[in-house]
Design a protein around this motif. Structure first.
Motif, mmCIF file in Angstrom:
data_model
loop_
_atom_site.group_PDB
_atom_site.id
_atom_site.type_symbol
_atom_site.label_atom_id
_atom_site.label_comp_id
_atom_site.label_asym_id
_atom_site.label_seq_id
_atom_site.Cartn_x
_atom_site.Cartn_y
_atom_site.Cartn_z
ATOM 1 N N PRO A 26 0.828 -1.220 0.000
ATOM 2 C CA PRO A 26 0.000 0.000 0.000
ATOM 3 C C PRO A 26 0.854 1.258 0.000
ATOM 4 C CG PRO A 26 -0.769 -1.573 1.657
ATOM 5 C CD PRO A 26 0.557 -2.090 1.155
ATOM 6 N N ALA A 27 0.332 2.327 -0.594
ATOM 7 C CA ALA A 27 1.038 3.613 -0.605
ATOM 8 C C ALA A 27 1.238 4.095 0.834
ATOM 9 C CB ALA A 27 0.235 4.635 -1.395
ATOM 10 N N ALA A 28 2.425 4.632 1.112
ATOM 11 C CA ALA A 28 2.748 5.079 2.480
ATOM 12 C C ALA A 28 2.173 6.465 2.721
ATOM 13 C CB ALA A 28 4.256 5.061 2.682
ATOM 14 N N LEU A 29 0.851 6.565 2.721
ATOM 15 C CA LEU A 29 0.195 7.856 2.927
ATOM 16 C C LEU A 29 -0.078 8.073 4.414
ATOM 17 C CD1 LEU A 29 -2.378 7.687 -0.008
ATOM 18 C CD2 LEU A 29 -0.191 8.895 0.046
ATOM 19 N N PRO A 30 -0.146 9.318 4.861
ATOM 20 C CA PRO A 30 -0.449 9.578 6.270
ATOM 21 C C PRO A 30 -1.833 9.047 6.627
ATOM 22 C CG PRO A 30 0.156 11.605 5.121
ATOM 23 C CD PRO A 30 0.049 10.542 4.094
ATOM 24 N N GLU A 31 -1.958 8.450 7.795
ATOM 25 C CA GLU A 31 -3.241 7.964 8.294
ATOM 26 C C GLU A 31 -3.668 8.911 9.414
ATOM 27 O OE1 GLU A 31 -3.334 3.521 8.660
ATOM 28 O OE2 GLU A 31 -1.240 3.713 8.072
ATOM 29 N N ILE A 32 -4.726 9.675 9.169
ATOM 30 C CA ILE A 32 -5.055 10.771 10.080
ATOM 31 C C ILE A 32 -6.532 11.129 9.937
ATOM 32 C CG2 ILE A 32 -4.249 12.452 8.368
ATOM 33 C CD1 ILE A 32 -3.291 14.186 10.688
ATOM 34 N N ALA A 33 -7.186 11.472 11.048
ATOM 35 C CA ALA A 33 -8.614 11.775 11.066
ATOM 36 C C ALA A 33 -8.880 13.192 10.543
ATOM 37 C CB ALA A 33 -9.163 11.638 12.480
ATOM 38 N N GLN A 34 -10.127 13.413 10.109
ATOM 39 C CA GLN A 34 -10.470 14.691 9.505
ATOM 40 C C GLN A 34 -10.182 15.895 10.397
ATOM 41 O OE1 GLN A 34 -14.190 15.109 7.409
ATOM 42 N NE2 GLN A 34 -14.190 12.964 6.782
ATOM 43 N N PRO A 35 -10.575 15.871 11.697
ATOM 44 C CA PRO A 35 -10.314 17.072 12.515
ATOM 45 C C PRO A 35 -8.839 17.415 12.606
ATOM 46 C CG PRO A 35 -11.865 15.611 13.619
ATOM 47 C CD PRO A 35 -11.320 14.851 12.449
ATOM 48 N N ARG A 36 -7.998 16.375 12.663
ATOM 49 C CA ARG A 36 -6.560 16.651 12.771
ATOM 50 C C ARG A 36 -5.996 17.158 11.439
ATOM 51 N NH1 ARG A 36 -2.345 13.511 15.437
ATOM 52 N NH2 ARG A 36 -2.892 11.619 14.298
ATOM 53 N N VAL A 37 -6.583 16.707 10.329
ATOM 54 C CA VAL A 37 -6.169 17.244 9.021
ATOM 55 C C VAL A 37 -6.521 18.726 8.946
ATOM 56 C CG1 VAL A 37 -6.587 17.166 6.534
ATOM 57 C CG2 VAL A 37 -6.388 15.034 7.826
ATOM 58 N N LEU A 38 -7.765 19.061 9.340
ATOM 59 C CA LEU A 38 -8.206 20.451 9.296
ATOM 60 C C LEU A 38 -7.334 21.321 10.201
ATOM 61 C CD1 LEU A 38 -10.263 22.604 8.423
ATOM 62 C CD2 LEU A 38 -11.665 21.918 10.382
ATOM 63 N N ARG A 39 -7.102 20.826 11.435
ATOM 64 C CA ARG A 39 -6.292 21.587 12.394
ATOM 65 C C ARG A 39 -4.880 21.806 11.844
ATOM 66 N NH1 ARG A 39 -5.928 17.997 16.922
ATOM 67 N NH2 ARG A 39 -8.196 18.126 16.908
ATOM 68 N N HIS A 40 -4.332 20.776 11.244
ATOM 69 C CA HIS A 40 -2.971 20.856 10.711
ATOM 70 C C HIS A 40 -2.854 21.969 9.674
ATOM 71 C CE1 HIS A 40 0.923 19.529 9.200
ATOM 72 N NE2 HIS A 40 0.419 19.420 7.990
ATOM 73 N N TYR A 41 -3.763 21.966 8.707
ATOM 74 C CA TYR A 41 -3.620 22.951 7.635
ATOM 75 C C TYR A 41 -4.051 24.347 8.062
ATOM 76 C CZ TYR A 41 -2.242 19.240 4.521
ATOM 77 O OH TYR A 41 -1.543 18.214 3.940
ATOM 78 N N MET A 42 -4.984 24.446 9.017
ATOM 79 C CA MET A 42 -5.321 25.768 9.544
ATOM 80 C C MET A 42 -4.121 26.368 10.273
ATOM 81 S SD MET A 42 -8.284 26.733 8.615
ATOM 82 C CE MET A 42 -8.527 28.116 9.724
ATOM 83 N N ARG A 43 -3.416 25.545 11.023
ATOM 84 C CA ARG A 43 -2.224 26.048 11.719
ATOM 85 C C ARG A 43 -1.153 26.490 10.732
ATOM 86 N NH1 ARG A 43 -1.683 21.596 16.680
ATOM 87 N NH2 ARG A 43 -3.331 22.525 17.967
ATOM 88 N N LEU A 44 -0.957 25.690 9.697
ATOM 89 C CA LEU A 44 0.040 26.083 8.695
ATOM 90 C C LEU A 44 -0.336 27.397 8.021
ATOM 91 C CD1 LEU A 44 0.975 22.726 6.894
ATOM 92 C CD2 LEU A 44 2.107 23.837 8.829
ATOM 93 N N SER A 45 -1.652 27.583 7.796
ATOM 94 C CA SER A 45 -2.093 28.816 7.126
ATOM 95 C C SER A 45 -1.833 30.046 7.986
ATOM 96 C CB SER A 45 -3.584 28.728 6.794
ATOM 97 O OG SER A 45 -4.387 28.834 7.962
ATOM 98 N N GLN A 46 -1.735 29.841 9.309
ATOM 99 C CA GLN A 46 -1.462 30.970 10.203
ATOM 100 C C GLN A 46 0.029 31.251 10.323
ATOM 101 O OE1 GLN A 46 -3.350 29.951 13.896
ATOM 102 N NE2 GLN A 46 -5.395 29.951 13.014
ATOM 103 N N GLN A 47 0.851 30.372 9.778
ATOM 104 C CA GLN A 47 2.298 30.517 9.913
ATOM 105 C C GLN A 47 2.926 31.000 8.612
ATOM 106 O OE1 GLN A 47 3.503 27.426 13.376
ATOM 107 N NE2 GLN A 47 3.610 26.602 11.341
ATOM 108 N N THR A 48 2.269 31.916 7.948
ATOM 109 C CA THR A 48 2.804 32.385 6.681
ATOM 110 C C THR A 48 2.666 33.891 6.578
ATOM 111 O OG1 THR A 48 2.688 32.112 4.280
ATOM 112 C CG2 THR A 48 0.601 32.088 5.466
ATOM 113 N N LEU A 49 3.573 34.481 5.813
ATOM 114 C CA LEU A 49 3.432 35.869 5.417
ATOM 115 C C LEU A 49 3.095 35.878 3.936
ATOM 116 C CD1 LEU A 49 6.452 37.697 7.104
ATOM 117 C CD2 LEU A 49 4.070 37.800 7.763
ATOM 118 N N GLY A 50 2.297 36.814 3.516
ATOM 119 C CA GLY A 50 1.944 36.873 2.099
ATOM 120 C C GLY A 50 1.215 38.156 1.806
ATOM 121 N N ALA A 51 0.892 38.337 0.539
ATOM 122 C CA ALA A 51 0.310 39.607 0.101
ATOM 123 C C ALA A 51 -1.029 39.903 0.758
ATOM 124 C CB ALA A 51 0.152 39.586 -1.419
#
Length: 528
Positions: free
Chosen positions: A62-87
């Motif tokens: 099987p492909a070695a993809l991350p195994e992770i629940a929806q809330p943790r996926v959402l939390r992960h990318y929301m946190r990343l979106s707060q850690q950026t500078l941009g226009a």
């Protein structure tokens, strides 16, 4: 009620979110699921059938993809979106059109419509006439802007556009039986590094031309470099210093007199729209980064577009297919693919799959049509005005200087030097870059290697208002003063940004390069 004092331009209380967030592979927990896809019901299986995947195409594991629940996926990318500078969250002046000027959100919404995102490149032509019309009309608009005769949207970014130009030049001379004789490309030291790197990938010897005593590309050195081995001249004008070479036609004429071709790096044409054109400057080829000039957010060489154009005699050498407008028997117009490149040995063929990144072309087309010809010219004028306002204000700061063309204006950006600040305090331009992040602002030094000591390259574009520019200038002055008064706070910066100081020494050690998770596991943990 007491009114809050907002008169201070320098935002000293800025503090960015910092989550110490692992990468998503490190968040993986075996057995955890985001969604369990049920098996198809028997009636559906009976109606559709069960496709049989050939054994040779099936994975052994099987492909070695991350195994992770929806809330943790959402939390992960929301946190990343707060850690950026941009226009969208800071005054984007450092690196301007690279990272990027303001892009109207309505154009994003347009490009995300299902009518755009659900198109498939294998659809029959008659079902994608609207998208083909947008490609064709954007082609004709770029012809008008550049003066050249045909554009391809295949290159996935500016550097690939330059590689396409180098490939066209190579095939042109191969067709004439001169490929072995003409093996040199000339560029200037302050053109974008890809103007040398891409032809070098194609096998060309690169000759760099430095500035003369006034800061313009040295014409005498250029004349000495041009000869029977010259295949082409690739150059950015204005160069990264913001200096525009007013004698560029003399350079392209000399190349043509010696049988070579000229390629114009117009990745950033932000200050030139409606002012100058590639054709009148004597160029045979050019490319535009649609994200830099035509407001389609940066795609980092992947989902981007380095639209590449050519004069008529070089059209057969461009990658295909093209899209032509045709007249139907009933008097209506339509669009069809022109696949002549498939049978023409002169063509460089495809430089990537399909036709180009359609949503990017849609956004560029929408931006151009919303502004019109007068609006594009206004864009160039405001970009140049903003840059020269910033230039004048910064040149009043004692520790800032700008090499070359003393007393004259620059175009859309300036490569300054803060060498005096470094000599006075030991604080480098890289230190200033990190400290500016503590105020939520981006600041860019230069490409490497530095040709200007302690460089500071700023490009405001047409986006910022005068208030924005004044806030950026006030913040820079504040940080420069800190360098004299409290240098330790700069040497240890950033303090209020996401990252602390980054050890970039692995950049020079191939044994530590790991651009994929699989490669990281192999090198760092000894796992295949």
């Amino acid at each position: 009620m007491q009114r809050i004092d907002r008169s201070e331009k320098v935002r000293k209380n800025f503090h960015q979110a910092k989550w110490d967030e692992p990468i998503i592979f490190e968040l993986s927990t075996p057995g955890e699921r985001g969604i369990n896809v049920p098996a198809a019901e028997p009636e559906i299986q009976a109606a559709v059938g069960v496709p049989e995947i050939p054994e040779s195409m099936r994975r052994k594991t099987p492909a070695a993809l991350p195994e992770i629940a929806q809330p943790r996926v959402l939390r992960h990318y929301m946190r990343l979106s707060q850690q950026t500078l941009g226009a969208d969250v800071n005054i984007e002046i450092g690196q301007g059109t690279c990272t990027v000027k303001y892009s109207p959100k309505i154009n994003e919404q347009l490009a995300r419509l299902p009518q755009v995102t659900e198109l498939h490149p294998l659809q029959p032509e008659e079902t994608v006439q609207g998208m083909m019309e947008i490609f064709h009309k954007t082609d004709t608009i770029l012809r008008e802007i550049s003066g050249l005769d045909r554009f391809t949207f295949q290159p996935g970014g500016g550097s690939q556009g330059i590689l396409t130009m180098a490939s066209v030049v190579y095939n042109y001379f191969a067709d004439r039986g001169e490929a072995d004789q003409r093996d040199e490309i000339i560029t200037t030291i302050y053109s974008h590094p890809s103007d040398a790197a891409a032809p070098a990938v194609k096998g060309y010897k690169i000759i760099h031309i430095g500035p003369d005593k006034d800061g313009y590309p040295d014409f005498e050195a250029f004349k000495a470099a041009v000869g029977p081995r010259t295949a082409g001249f690739f150059v950015a004008n204005p160069e990264d210093t913001g200096v525009y070479n007013p004698r560029v036609k003399a350079f392209t004429d000399l190349i043509h007199e010696n049988g070579g071709l000229c390629g114009y790096d117009q990745a950033n044409a932000n200050g030139l729209l409606g002012v100058t054109r590639a054709r009148e400057a004597g160029f045979d080829l050019c490319f535009f980064n649609l994200h830099k000039t035509f407001s389609t957010p940066h795609g980092c060489g992947g989902p981007a577009c380095g639209a590449t154009g050519a004069v008529k005699k070089l059209e057969p050498f461009l990658p295909g297919p093209f899209i032509n407008e045709v007249d139907h028997a009933d008097g209506t117009k339509g669009y069809e693919f022109d696949n002549r490149f498939l049978d023409d040995p002169r063509s460089v063929g495809k430089v990537r799959s399909w036709y180009g990144v359609a949503p990017v072309v849609v956004k560029a087309y929408a931006w151009i049509m919303s502004l019109g010809a007068e609006g594009l010219w206004e864009t160039a004028k405001v970009a140049v005005l903003n840059n020269n306002y910033l230039f004048k204000k910064l040149m009043e700061v004692p520790c800032v200087d700008a090499p070359y063309i003393d007393g004259k204006q620059r175009v859309e950006q300036v490569r300054y030097t803060i060498e005096k600040l470094t000599k006075d305090t030991g604080i480098t331009s890289g230190d200033i870059q990190r400290r500016m992040m503590d105020f939520g602002m981006h600041y860019w030094t230069s490409h490497h290697p530095y040709h200007i000591s302690e460089p500071m390259t700023l490009e405001p574009t047409e986006t910022p208002s005068k208030k924005d520019l004044d806030e950026y200038i006030a913040t820079l002055k504040h940080v420069f003063q800190e360098a004299y008064d409290t240098p330790e706070i700069i040497k240890t910066a950033p303090h209020q940004s996401v990252c602390h100081q980054v050890d970039d020494s692995p950049s020079d050690d191939p044994d530590q390069w790991a651009i994929t998770w699989r490669m990281y596991l192999k090198k760092a943990k000894g796992r295949a």
